[in-house]
Structure formats: structure tokens, C-alpha cells
Design a protein around this motif. Sequence first.
Motif, short mmCIF file in Angstrom:
data_model
loop_
_atom_site.label_atom_id
_atom_site.label_comp_id
_atom_site.label_asym_id
_atom_site.label_seq_id
_atom_site.Cartn_x
_atom_site.Cartn_y
_atom_site.Cartn_z
N CYS A 151 -7.96 -8.31 15.01
CA CYS A 151 -9.24 -8.35 14.54
C CYS A 151 -10.02 -9.69 14.29
O CYS A 151 -11.23 -10.20 14.51
N SER A 152 -9.08 -10.43 13.78
CA SER A 152 -9.55 -11.84 13.15
C SER A 152 -9.90 -12.62 14.52
O SER A 152 -10.97 -13.23 14.42
N ILE A 155 -13.41 -11.38 15.60
CA ILE A 155 -14.32 -11.96 14.81
C ILE A 155 -14.84 -13.46 15.26
O ILE A 155 -15.87 -13.85 15.37
N TYR A 179 -14.96 -15.03 7.54
CA TYR A 179 -16.11 -15.38 8.16
C TYR A 179 -16.61 -16.61 7.96
O TYR A 179 -17.21 -17.55 8.80
N ILE A 220 -23.60 -10.44 10.05
CA ILE A 220 -22.06 -9.81 9.81
C ILE A 220 -22.33 -8.63 8.87
O ILE A 220 -22.82 -8.91 7.62
N ASN A 222 -20.06 -5.69 7.16
CA ASN A 222 -18.43 -5.24 7.04
C ASN A 222 -18.49 -3.89 6.49
O ASN A 222 -18.96 -3.59 5.46
N LEU A 252 -23.00 -8.52 14.29
CA LEU A 252 -21.46 -8.43 14.25
C LEU A 252 -20.82 -7.45 13.10
O LEU A 252 -21.04 -7.61 11.93
N ASP A 254 -18.14 -5.53 11.51
CA ASP A 254 -16.67 -5.64 11.42
C ASP A 254 -16.38 -4.19 10.83
O ASP A 254 -16.42 -3.96 9.67
N GLU A 255 -15.77 -3.54 11.76
CA GLU A 255 -15.37 -2.15 11.41
C GLU A 255 -13.96 -1.93 11.44
O GLU A 255 -13.45 -0.69 11.66
N ILE A 256 -13.16 -2.91 10.96
CA ILE A 256 -11.63 -2.72 11.12
C ILE A 256 -10.85 -1.65 10.41
O ILE A 256 -10.02 -0.85 10.78
N SER A 281 -19.17 -4.98 17.81
CA SER A 281 -18.27 -4.08 16.96
C SER A 281 -16.85 -4.92 17.06
O SER A 281 -16.13 -4.64 18.31
N CYS A 282 -16.26 -5.12 15.85
CA CYS A 282 -14.92 -5.48 15.97
C CYS A 282 -13.99 -4.69 15.34
O CYS A 282 -14.28 -4.20 14.16
#
Length: 461
Positions: A151-152, A155, A179, A220, A222, A252, A254-256, A281-282
Motif C-alpha cells: 500500500c505504501s 500511496i 504521507y 488524503i 485515512n 486519495l 487510504d483504506e488499508i 483508493s489505496c
Amino acid sequence: MSFVVKMNGSQNNDIHGNFISGNGVHHVSVRTHVNVDPAKLKSLRQRWSVKPSEMSKKTLNPIRAIVDGMKLTPNPEKPMIALSIGDPTVFGNLPTDDTVLQAMKEAIDSHKYNGYAPSVGYQKSREVVADFYSCPEAPLDGKDVILTSGCSQAIELAISVLCNPGDNILVPRPGFSLYKTLAVSMGIQVKHYNLLPEKSWEIDLQHLESLIDDKTACLIVNNPSNPCGSVFSREHLHKILSVASRNCIPILADEIYGDMVFPGCDFQPLAPLSSDVPILSCGGLAKRWLVPGWRMGWILIHDRNDIFGTAIREGLVKLSQRILGPCTVVQGALESILNDTPPEFYQGTISFLKSNSEICYSELSTVPGLNPVMPSGAMYIMVGIEMEHFPDFQNDVEFTERLVTEQSVFCLPATAFEYPNFFRIVVTVPEEMMIEACIRIREFCARHYRPRSQDSHELDQ
């Protein structure tokens, strides 16, 4: 300046297009206006000057910078309990499911995934991810998925494709430090918007919108949050989208930690709620499937009203070509991992994280001077420190540093997340270690806690 060009063969062209028969030597005169002192040139070449790039000098991981500067000498009489590392595999108590391991074994044994894959991933693997996350409100197919090295990297690609040097991005405070690490190294300004602990870490929407200007390239979001463990409600997500829509800012997401939420709380992906805001969506395998070292992530391209168009998609493809994509063996195992992992595995992980979070919150909420905020998901709990009651320490860094020295318990100071006077606890440790850590934190606080003078006066009344 003169060069000798040797021509082989029966018929050759000179630089003017004339033919030369047979093997011959042709003298070419080239005029040059550069006068170089051979002695000076030699002296320059003999002088080494190898310097790090500006990008490398601007790359800084705040967590590493803070932790490396701390004096971490554990108490030799107490075994170390590290509550600082966001890796669920560290203690061995949260293994991935056997189905996941079997999928990898079969991918290896098939001998189909030993070569290079397309930089964006195998088409079949992209389609598997698309099918897994597609829904009527936010349909996806294979072309909407970019597979990444964790996921990094997802992003990094998302920031890189949306932003130019001199632009700015909006990131949460407290928030995941990567980030800022990525953005600053690319010459992108970081603007922090506040999260509100008294509202279970919801976004301060008024503050968020006040930061937007004509250079803002990306917001972003999260959710669920690292480091807060918070999960936004559907209503709050709609309000976030309204801010982005009014100001024409792509998101962006971030939905890890998506779907890693406690019973009684629902995770709502952002994209299905958006009618006009385009979203990258990451996500990835790291947290929900408990395999962070396998480095498999993805970007899901949710392009509302064709705002991204072909340009952003082509940009992501080009950027992905800087490295040749994520591990091919994991790509080969993706279909089985996503479709065959039993629900009981997910439920077991979530049940454990919720239990440990409740233990930690219950124990620390009765410790004078500490104010934990109960999480709703992910793997973390944030604990506020009433620094005025701990005069032995100037800040959260000194507080957590001394906690290691005296009690051999390491919690990450929230200064690493741009949020001083808090610390973050990772709740993936075995239950007995969590209980022991809370006992030690209580002892530590009891030793250093000092009531304020007015508190003492009130107690005397």
C-alpha cells in the motif's frame, strides 16, 4: 579539431552524402568553439565530488527521526514489551489463515509466476481485485486496478500522479507519517488538517476547508485511521465529500485497514458515496490478511464523471513502470486469497483486536493523568497525556523514553504523528503482554503523577 573515420566495405557514405569506394580513410574536420585547458580538465577529473541528491536530502521519516534520537535503555530487570510496531506478525500470535498460505504454495508449485509481469500487474489478478471490491454504486473492472508493491507504493504513485513540485496536499493530524515523507521528498508542501479526539477523531471540517488554495492538488483521507483506530460514519464521509466537491479536490483514500472494524461499527468505503469527486483508493493485503511482508497493494481508480480521464490512468501506468510491479507469486495467489479465505479468519482477528483494545482502554482510563480514546477498528489506540501532571517530563517524547527506561514498555510518542502529548499503543500483542504493559504504565504514572495545586486545594475542601 580533426577526427579520422575509417570506412570498411565497398560503398560508404561520407557525412555529406558522397560515396567512397572500397576501404578508405576519410578525414573529417569539425569546428569547435570550446577552448578547454587540458591541464585544468585533468585536475577537475582527479577531484572526486559525489553528493547525495536533493530528493534524498529532503526524504525524512519522522518516526525514525524521533525514535533514533531517543535514549532507549530498557530496565534489565523487566522483559521488553514493544507496543510501538504496526506489524501484526511480530509476536507470532496472529498468523495468517492456512488458506492464504496454501494459495501461495500452489502459485509457487505451478511454475507460472516466475517471470516478469506487466508493471501494473497481471490482467487476471487486476480483475480479481476489481471483482472483490466492485459494487453497484462504484463499479470496477480490471482496467481500474493498479497492483503495487504494498500500500505504501500505492500511496506514492497516487501522490506522484496528482501533484507537482510546489503543489500542496492536505493530510490528517494525527496521521500516518509516510504521507509527509513522500510529499516533502517530491517538493510538495504538506498542510495538516486537525482530527478531533473529543469527537472520536472526526475531521475538523472547517479547519480542513480553510487550508485549501489554488495549489491544493489532493486531499488524503485515512479511514480507518492509523494512528487513531477511528472509523468515520457514513454521515461524516458525506460531509468530507462535500468539502472536496465544493473545491474540486480529488481524494486519495487510504483504506488499508478497510473492514478491520469492531462489531457494532461499519466500515464504509468512500467511493460508493461519491457522485462527483474522483477518488484513488489505496489498499492491500498487509493488514486484513496479516501478511505485510508480502508487499501486495493496489490502487482502485474511481473516476467520477471522467474527471481523471485517460491522462491520470496513463500517468499511473507510466509511474508504475519505474519498477516492474509487485511480486508475481503473490499475484498468482490473489484469486484464492481474496475469494477463499474463510469469514471466521477475519472475525477471529477483529475479535482479538477489539478485546485487547477494551482491556487497554479499561485499564488506562482509570490512570490519573491519562486519557485514552477508545478505537473502533484498525490496530491502535491513542492515549492522551495531561503533561501538566507530569512535571518530570517536558513532552511526550521524554515521557515515553522514560517509560522504556523504568518499565521496559515502548509506546510511540505521537509527536511522530504531528500530535504532541499523546502516545500510540499497538494492540496486536498477546493478551497477557497487553495486561502486563498496562500494569507497568499504571505504576509509571503513579510514580510521576503530581496533582496541580488547585487540585490539592479542592481535595482538602
